[in-house]
Design an enzyme around this catalytic site. Structure first.
Site, mmCIF file in Angstrom:
data_model
loop_
_atom_site.group_PDB
_atom_site.id
_atom_site.type_symbol
_atom_site.label_atom_id
_atom_site.label_comp_id
_atom_site.label_asym_id
_atom_site.label_seq_id
_atom_site.Cartn_x
_atom_site.Cartn_y
_atom_site.Cartn_z
ATOM 1 N N GLU A 104 66.176 19.379 53.866
ATOM 2 C CA GLU A 104 64.851 18.740 53.846
ATOM 3 C C GLU A 104 64.798 17.693 52.739
ATOM 4 O O GLU A 104 65.494 17.807 51.729
ATOM 5 C CB GLU A 104 63.770 19.803 53.566
ATOM 6 C CG GLU A 104 63.104 20.341 54.824
ATOM 7 C CD GLU A 104 61.935 19.475 55.287
ATOM 8 O OE1 GLU A 104 62.022 18.229 55.186
ATOM 9 O OE2 GLU A 104 60.935 20.041 55.759
ATOM 10 N N ASP A 105 63.963 16.699 52.932
ATOM 11 C CA ASP A 105 63.769 15.700 51.889
ATOM 12 C C ASP A 105 62.962 16.266 50.722
ATOM 13 O O ASP A 105 63.328 16.120 49.570
ATOM 14 C CB ASP A 105 63.094 14.434 52.453
ATOM 15 C CG ASP A 105 61.826 14.728 53.263
ATOM 16 O OD1 ASP A 105 61.449 15.916 53.419
ATOM 17 O OD2 ASP A 105 61.214 13.770 53.757
ATOM 18 N N ASP A 108 56.902 20.509 49.562
ATOM 19 C CA ASP A 108 55.605 20.161 48.985
ATOM 20 C C ASP A 108 54.709 21.401 49.038
ATOM 21 O O ASP A 108 54.868 22.313 48.238
ATOM 22 C CB ASP A 108 55.058 18.972 49.781
ATOM 23 C CG ASP A 108 53.817 18.340 49.187
ATOM 24 O OD1 ASP A 108 53.620 18.428 47.972
ATOM 25 O OD2 ASP A 108 53.027 17.752 49.951
ATOM 26 N N PHE A 157 53.013 11.048 44.865
ATOM 27 C CA PHE A 157 53.550 10.699 46.181
ATOM 28 C C PHE A 157 54.758 9.782 45.995
ATOM 29 O O PHE A 157 54.678 8.773 45.300
ATOM 30 C CB PHE A 157 52.490 10.016 47.057
ATOM 31 C CG PHE A 157 52.901 9.977 48.496
ATOM 32 C CD1 PHE A 157 52.687 11.064 49.333
ATOM 33 C CD2 PHE A 157 53.548 8.858 49.015
ATOM 34 C CE1 PHE A 157 53.102 11.055 50.656
ATOM 35 C CE2 PHE A 157 53.963 8.834 50.351
ATOM 36 C CZ PHE A 157 53.731 9.934 51.165
ATOM 37 N N ARG A 170 61.705 3.581 53.464
ATOM 38 C CA ARG A 170 62.839 4.504 53.638
ATOM 39 C C ARG A 170 64.129 3.872 53.131
ATOM 40 O O ARG A 170 65.034 4.550 52.680
ATOM 41 C CB ARG A 170 63.038 4.844 55.127
ATOM 42 C CG ARG A 170 61.944 5.687 55.736
ATOM 43 C CD ARG A 170 62.426 6.223 57.088
ATOM 44 N NE ARG A 170 61.333 6.657 57.949
ATOM 45 C CZ ARG A 170 60.758 7.857 57.883
ATOM 46 N NH1 ARG A 170 61.156 8.725 56.978
ATOM 47 N NH2 ARG A 170 59.794 8.183 58.713
#
Ligand code: IMP
Ligand code: MG
Length: 183
Positions: A104-105, A108, A157, A170
């Site tokens: 996963e990136d 959160d 963020f 990206r």
């Protein structure tokens, strides 16, 4: 590039430089290779955010690994995931009996991964572990933990290195804080 693109790039502040990402990814690759020695982990990348990280991670493994991708769309409440997830691309291969390593990136609230744990464990894998590039521990709503973490980051963020804001940024080679966007 439009004026508004130029303006939004000005709101970016580098949080993690590309060389830092490269050296941490090398360490994670070594650690995973040691932990899975004698086995062939099955890397499951979560689209879209994770593919840049996964491409670098796999090149830092010294053991064989197989790959697949799972496409998911999280229904957002603003910039926060609601926990309602839709599968947009299913796995191609069976994970029964496999040592699944979800890539996963970012972790959160944890809602997305909690949902994935349910989906994956229903298919009888031998094990399921999670590697994330970024971890925003302060934001956790669901008590899930990653097994391998690239970097702990504050409650901001971020974009770049595969992560986006409305499909933008990206392509950036580093991780940047997008100011003026609440996490
Ligand atoms: P969770 O369900 O709240 O853990 O959300 C995880 C997903 O939300 C990640 O896989 C990302 O796609 C997205 N996400 C969470 N925080 C950020 C961020 O700071 N930048 C970009 N995407 C994010
Ligand atoms: Mg994602």
């Amino acid at each position: 590039m439009t004026m508004s693109d130029i303006f939004s790039e000005l709101k970016l502040e580098v949080l993690i430089e590309a060389p830092q990402i490269a050296s941490r990814t090398r360490e994670l690759g070594e650690q995973i290779s040691n932990d899975y020695r004698g086995r062939t982990p099955h890397l499951v990348g979560v689209l879209m955010g994770a593919w840049v990280f996964m491409a670098d991670l796999i090149r830092n493994l010294s053991i064989e690994a197989t790959v697949d991708f799972l496409g998911i769309q999280s229904y957002l409440a603003g910039t926060t995931s609601s926990g309602e997830v839709k599968i947009t691309k299913d796995l191609d291969a069976s994970i029964a009996g496999r040592d699944v390593l979800v890539v996963e990136d970012i972790l959160d609230t944890g809602r997305t991964y909690r949902y994935l744990q349910g989906v994956l464990s229903a298919h009888q894998p031998n094990s399921v572990k999670l590697v994330v590039l970024l971890d925003k521990t302060a934001r956790r709503v669901v008590p899930v933990q990653a097994d391998y973490v690239g970097f702990q980051i504050p409650n901001v963020f971020v974009v770049g290195y595969g992560l986006d804001y409305n499909q933008k940024f990206r392509r950036l080679p580093d991780v940047r804080h997008l100011r003026n966007v609440a996490p």
